[in-house]
Design a protein around this motif. Structure first.
Motif, mmCIF file in Angstrom:
data_model
loop_
_atom_site.group_PDB
_atom_site.id
_atom_site.type_symbol
_atom_site.label_atom_id
_atom_site.label_comp_id
_atom_site.label_asym_id
_atom_site.label_seq_id
_atom_site.Cartn_x
_atom_site.Cartn_y
_atom_site.Cartn_z
ATOM 1 N N ALA A 128 -5.166 10.411 3.536
ATOM 2 C CA ALA A 128 -5.623 9.434 2.541
ATOM 3 C C ALA A 128 -6.912 9.889 1.867
ATOM 4 O O ALA A 128 -7.094 9.707 0.658
ATOM 5 N N VAL A 151 -0.332 0.950 5.894
ATOM 6 C CA VAL A 151 -0.900 0.818 4.552
ATOM 7 C C VAL A 151 -2.386 0.487 4.640
ATOM 8 O O VAL A 151 -3.217 1.035 3.896
ATOM 9 N N VAL A 155 -5.481 2.373 2.672
ATOM 10 C CA VAL A 155 -6.323 1.634 1.725
ATOM 11 C C VAL A 155 -7.772 1.609 2.198
ATOM 12 O O VAL A 155 -8.710 1.783 1.403
ATOM 13 N N ASN A 159 -7.803 4.989 -0.618
ATOM 14 C CA ASN A 159 -6.665 5.520 -1.364
ATOM 15 C C ASN A 159 -5.586 4.438 -1.485
ATOM 16 O O ASN A 159 -5.161 3.873 -0.482
ATOM 17 N N GLU A 160 -5.176 4.163 -2.717
ATOM 18 C CA GLU A 160 -4.098 3.212 -2.935
ATOM 19 C C GLU A 160 -2.892 3.879 -3.593
ATOM 20 O O GLU A 160 -2.023 3.211 -4.159
ATOM 21 N N PHE A 191 3.606 -1.593 -2.887
ATOM 22 C CA PHE A 191 3.665 -0.165 -3.179
ATOM 23 C C PHE A 191 5.125 0.288 -3.320
ATOM 24 O O PHE A 191 6.024 -0.327 -2.746
#
Length: 272
Positions: A128, A151, A155, A159-160, A191
């Protein structure tokens, strides 16, 4: 609706039509890899389907110690860089340890976390932090809602740029089942979600020293998955699966791919 993510010249998620992630299970050699990528480009250009090329430089989770693993990271990344540069398509491959993250990030457009490693916090966080798009294969042992925690790790690392991939869940010994409910459940996380149609028909360790597969069911599972509104389809392909050095029993012959993709594109257009 999921967020839209840009990967090179490909956009996936949001209102975008179905994207294809495809290629051989493993890099067998440079010539075969380039041939496969060129064939895929010809196929998708005729159908206007965006393509991300996949191939593993090292299959670190093979059934047997004698199984072919690939050329290794250095040579494999060189070949993937050549595919990327010569054909202008984004590339993705698996990473297996923290040490591989930075060298891989210099070449790959997507860093892929293998299903067996999806809960390895240090690996997920390191991937990430590169800022690259991270594709996480959902573990065969996880419920779809458990991916919220994966996830969350990405995040929290700033990082998305995330893709989630379903590849089946363990169902007894040497078998997987695809629960289509997992696709909309994971899409609620916001996502893009991809369905791995060929690994989902794998029979892990089903041939003793190697994994088996039931490629005859790839079309049916793919059609069902696309009908849920997913963002991408993942398929391993080969010019002659009977001679593939890895995952031949569940790989799709390249000659059969155009007809299948036409059907999936039609279903995707109806759904979206």
């Amino acid at each position: 609706m999921t967020r839209e993510i840009t990967i090179g010249n490909v956009k996936i998620g949001g209102p975008r039509p179905l994207a294809l992630i495809a290629g051989p299970c493993v890099i067998e050699n440079e010539a075969a890899t380039l041939r496969c990528a060129e064939r895929l480009m010809t196929i998708v250009n005729g159908l206007s389907i965006p393509l991300i090329f996949k191939a593993s430089y090292d299959k670190a989770n093979r059934t047997s110690v004698t199984s072919f693993r690939g050329p290794g990271m250095k040579e494999g990344l060189r070949i993937l860089a050549k595919v990327k540069e010569s054909l202008g398509i984004p590339v993705v491959s698996d990473i297996h340890s923290i040490e591989q993250v930075q060298p891989a990030a210099e070449v790959l457009d997507i860093l892929q976390i293998p299903a067996f490693l999806c809960r390895q916090t240090d690996l997920v966080v390191e991937a990430a932090r590169t800022g690259c798009v991270v594709n996480v294969k959902k573990g065969q042992f996880l419920a779809p809602w458990d991916m919220e925690n994966v996830v969350g790790k990405i995040v929290a690392s700033g990082n998305e740029q995330i893709i989630l991939t379903e590849r089946g869940v363990s169902f007894g010994y040497n078998n997987l089942v695809s629960d289509m409910r997992s696709l909309p459940i994971m899409r609620r996380l916001g996502f893009p979600v991809v369905f791995d149609a060929t690994h989902s028909v794998q029979l892990p360790g089903g041939q003793g020293g190697t994994s088996g597969g039931q490629r005859e069911f790839v079309e049916y599972l793919s059609r069902a998955a696309v009908a849920t509104g997913i963002d991408g389809i993942f398929m391993e392909v080969h010019e002659d699966p009977s001679k593939a050095l890895c995952d031949g029993p569940n790989s799709i012959p390249l000659d059969e791919l155009p007809v299948l993709l036409k059907k999936l594109k039609a279903i995707d257009a109806i759904v979206k």
